[in-house]
Design a protein around this motif. Structure first.
Motif, PDB file in Angstrom:
ATOM      1  N   ALA A 188      53.166 -25.234  -1.303  1.00 22.52           N
ATOM      2  CA  ALA A 188      53.109 -24.638  -2.638  1.00 22.52           C
ATOM      3  C   ALA A 188      54.501 -24.529  -3.253  1.00 22.52           C
ATOM      4  O   ALA A 188      54.675 -24.720  -4.470  1.00 22.52           O
ATOM      5  CB  ALA A 188      52.451 -23.263  -2.570  1.00 22.52           C
ATOM      6  N   ILE A 189      55.488 -24.238  -2.417  1.00 21.42           N
ATOM      7  CA  ILE A 189      56.874 -24.168  -2.906  1.00 21.42           C
ATOM      8  C   ILE A 189      57.338 -25.542  -3.369  1.00 21.42           C
ATOM      9  O   ILE A 189      57.963 -25.685  -4.432  1.00 21.42           O
ATOM     10  CB  ILE A 189      57.803 -23.619  -1.807  1.00 21.42           C
ATOM     11  CG1 ILE A 189      57.398 -22.187  -1.458  1.00 21.42           C
ATOM     12  CG2 ILE A 189      59.266 -23.690  -2.239  1.00 21.42           C
ATOM     13  CD1 ILE A 189      58.139 -21.601  -0.282  1.00 21.42           C
ATOM     14  N   TRP A 190      57.032 -26.571  -2.575  1.00 18.14           N
ATOM     15  CA  TRP A 190      57.370 -27.940  -2.988  1.00 18.14           C
ATOM     16  C   TRP A 190      56.695 -28.289  -4.310  1.00 18.14           C
ATOM     17  O   TRP A 190      57.311 -28.903  -5.183  1.00 18.14           O
ATOM     18  CB  TRP A 190      56.950 -28.933  -1.916  1.00 18.14           C
ATOM     19  CG  TRP A 190      57.772 -28.963  -0.669  1.00 18.14           C
ATOM     20  CD1 TRP A 190      57.315 -28.829   0.612  1.00 18.14           C
ATOM     21  CD2 TRP A 190      59.187 -29.165  -0.559  1.00 18.14           C
ATOM     22  NE1 TRP A 190      58.346 -28.919   1.513  1.00 18.14           N
ATOM     23  CE2 TRP A 190      59.513 -29.125   0.818  1.00 18.14           C
ATOM     24  CE3 TRP A 190      60.203 -29.359  -1.496  1.00 18.14           C
ATOM     25  CZ2 TRP A 190      60.805 -29.285   1.282  1.00 18.14           C
ATOM     26  CZ3 TRP A 190      61.508 -29.514  -1.029  1.00 18.14           C
ATOM     27  CH2 TRP A 190      61.800 -29.473   0.332  1.00 18.14           C
ATOM     28  N   ALA A 191      55.420 -27.914  -4.461  1.00 18.04           N
ATOM     29  CA  ALA A 191      54.680 -28.238  -5.676  1.00 18.04           C
ATOM     30  C   ALA A 191      55.326 -27.602  -6.905  1.00 18.04           C
ATOM     31  O   ALA A 191      55.490 -28.250  -7.949  1.00 18.04           O
ATOM     32  CB  ALA A 191      53.226 -27.785  -5.547  1.00 18.04           C
ATOM     33  N   ALA A 192      55.704 -26.337  -6.782  1.00 16.43           N
ATOM     34  CA  ALA A 192      56.329 -25.640  -7.905  1.00 16.43           C
ATOM     35  C   ALA A 192      57.714 -26.211  -8.215  1.00 16.43           C
ATOM     36  O   ALA A 192      58.069 -26.434  -9.375  1.00 16.43           O
ATOM     37  CB  ALA A 192      56.422 -24.150  -7.595  1.00 16.43           C
ATOM     38  N   TRP A 193      58.490 -26.463  -7.167  1.00 18.84           N
ATOM     39  CA  TRP A 193      59.867 -26.930  -7.342  1.00 18.84           C
ATOM     40  C   TRP A 193      59.923 -28.359  -7.880  1.00 18.84           C
ATOM     41  O   TRP A 193      60.808 -28.701  -8.674  1.00 18.84           O
ATOM     42  CB  TRP A 193      60.602 -26.837  -6.007  1.00 18.84           C
ATOM     43  CG  TRP A 193      62.072 -27.130  -6.115  1.00 18.84           C
ATOM     44  CD1 TRP A 193      62.987 -26.476  -6.895  1.00 18.84           C
ATOM     45  CD2 TRP A 193      62.794 -28.157  -5.441  1.00 18.84           C
ATOM     46  NE1 TRP A 193      64.242 -27.024  -6.727  1.00 18.84           N
ATOM     47  CE2 TRP A 193      64.154 -28.055  -5.843  1.00 18.84           C
ATOM     48  CE3 TRP A 193      62.433 -29.129  -4.514  1.00 18.84           C
ATOM     49  CZ2 TRP A 193      65.133 -28.913  -5.368  1.00 18.84           C
ATOM     50  CZ3 TRP A 193      63.416 -29.981  -4.033  1.00 18.84           C
ATOM     51  CH2 TRP A 193      64.748 -29.874  -4.457  1.00 18.84           C
ATOM     52  N   LEU A 194      58.980 -29.191  -7.479  1.00 16.96           N
ATOM     53  CA  LEU A 194      58.984 -30.592  -7.895  1.00 16.96           C
ATOM     54  C   LEU A 194      58.256 -30.831  -9.214  1.00 16.96           C
ATOM     55  O   LEU A 194      58.137 -31.971  -9.664  1.00 16.96           O
ATOM     56  CB  LEU A 194      58.372 -31.465  -6.791  1.00 16.96           C
ATOM     57  CG  LEU A 194      59.185 -31.539  -5.491  1.00 16.96           C
ATOM     58  CD1 LEU A 194      58.390 -32.231  -4.391  1.00 16.96           C
ATOM     59  CD2 LEU A 194      60.516 -32.269  -5.732  1.00 16.96           C
ATOM     60  N   GLY A 195      57.762 -29.767  -9.832  1.00 16.89           N
ATOM     61  CA  GLY A 195      57.163 -29.908 -11.163  1.00 16.89           C
ATOM     62  C   GLY A 195      55.676 -30.168 -11.201  1.00 16.89           C
ATOM     63  O   GLY A 195      55.185 -30.795 -12.144  1.00 16.89           O
ATOM     64  N   TYR A 196      54.945 -29.683 -10.206  1.00 14.97           N
ATOM     65  CA  TYR A 196      53.493 -29.852 -10.181  1.00 14.97           C
ATOM     66  C   TYR A 196      52.811 -28.488 -10.038  1.00 14.97           C
ATOM     67  O   TYR A 196      52.084 -28.243  -9.067  1.00 14.97           O
ATOM     68  CB  TYR A 196      53.075 -30.772  -9.031  1.00 14.97           C
ATOM     69  CG  TYR A 196      53.570 -32.187  -9.193  1.00 14.97           C
ATOM     70  CD1 TYR A 196      52.810 -33.138  -9.868  1.00 14.97           C
ATOM     71  CD2 TYR A 196      54.810 -32.570  -8.682  1.00 14.97           C
ATOM     72  CE1 TYR A 196      53.269 -34.437 -10.031  1.00 14.97           C
ATOM     73  CE2 TYR A 196      55.283 -33.867  -8.841  1.00 14.97           C
ATOM     74  CZ  TYR A 196      54.500 -34.787  -9.512  1.00 14.97           C
ATOM     75  OH  TYR A 196      54.973 -36.077  -9.682  1.00 14.97           O
ATOM     76  N   PRO A 197      53.028 -27.592 -11.005  1.00 13.97           N
ATOM     77  CA  PRO A 197      52.452 -26.245 -10.896  1.00 13.97           C
ATOM     78  C   PRO A 197      50.926 -26.236 -10.905  1.00 13.97           C
ATOM     79  O   PRO A 197      50.306 -25.286 -10.430  1.00 13.97           O
ATOM     80  CB  PRO A 197      53.012 -25.525 -12.130  1.00 13.97           C
ATOM     81  CG  PRO A 197      53.290 -26.624 -13.112  1.00 13.97           C
ATOM     82  CD  PRO A 197      53.758 -27.777 -12.275  1.00 13.97           C
ATOM     83  N   GLN A 198      50.305 -27.316 -11.430  1.00 11.74           N
ATOM     84  CA  GLN A 198      48.846 -27.352 -11.524  1.00 11.74           C
ATOM     85  C   GLN A 198      48.160 -27.434 -10.164  1.00 11.74           C
ATOM     86  O   GLN A 198      46.955 -27.171 -10.056  1.00 11.74           O
ATOM     87  CB  GLN A 198      48.390 -28.530 -12.399  1.00 11.74           C
ATOM     88  CG  GLN A 198      48.620 -29.907 -11.815  1.00 11.74           C
ATOM     89  CD  GLN A 198      50.029 -30.447 -12.082  1.00 11.74           C
ATOM     90  OE1 GLN A 198      50.929 -29.703 -12.474  1.00 11.74           O
ATOM     91  NE2 GLN A 198      50.189 -31.758 -11.917  1.00 11.74           N
TER      92      GLN A 198
END
Length: 202
Positions: free
Chosen positions: A157-167
């Protein structure tokens, strides 16, 4: 969360499609086809690639890893091609649930790590690559598959938020929570210092 643009009936269809694909127990099928016995009676009894490796057949373990990840990715890609991103996430959830609770094995499935990584690669490949790299680095350092899975799931989830995929953050949190739940016995062994290394026999 994604924008919900797909009709509810199609979302249910994507969820079911994902479940049916995810419930294919490739580890059990491959070990039987290769004459390695019933995987559920080997090692931990788990149907995933780590337990297949305990048979001593690396080719079977690699095939299981690829196919378990591939079924999750296939579910996402098919749903996305037919509908939209919300359907792709529904298919990802379905595929993951299918691996954990396959109808063909009386709902006694695996722990979902390879399928989790496969769905992430299809949903957002940078996030998937980051999660795979996290698993690999942890495995190289510790030689413990379960710990690698737990670290990778926790950071997804941290990777998703940091890499620009909050969805996909909410979905990764849900899947990671289920991975931790399925790994409770492993967590207990990790705390006790008795968790086996990768390739070791139980």
């Amino acid at each position: 969360m994604p924008d919900f643009t797909t009709a509810p009936l199609y979302l249910i269809g994507a969820l079911l499609l994902g479940y049916l694909l995810g419930s294919i127990p490739f580890g059990v099928v491959i070990t039987r086809l290769m004459g390695l016995g019933d995987l559920r009676r080997i090692g931990s009894g788990n149907i995933g690639a780590t337990n297949v490796l305990r048979t001593g057949n690396k080719a079977a373990a690699l095939a299981t890893l690829i196919l378990d990840g591939g079924k999750g990715a296939a579910a996402v890609l098919i749903a996305r091609a037919i509908a939209a991103e919300d359907a792709a996430q529904a298919a990802a959830l379905g595929a993951f649930a299918g691996h954990l609770f396959p109808v063909w094995l009386k709902f006694r499935g695996g722990k979902g790590v390879a399928t989790f990584l496969g769905t992430l690669l299809a949903l957002a490949w940078p996030v998937g690559l980051a999660a795979c790299a996290t698993w690999l680095v942890t495995a190289l350092v510790t030689r413990i598959s379960s710990l690698s899975a737990l670290v990778s799931a926790a950071l997804a989830a941290i990777w998703a938020a940091w890499l620009g995929y909050p969805q996909i953050v909410y979905l990764t949190v849900i899947l990671a929570t289920m991975i931790y739940w399925k790994h409770i016995p492993n967590i207990e062994r990790l705390m006790a210092g008795t968790e086996p290394k990768i390739g070791g026999r139980r």
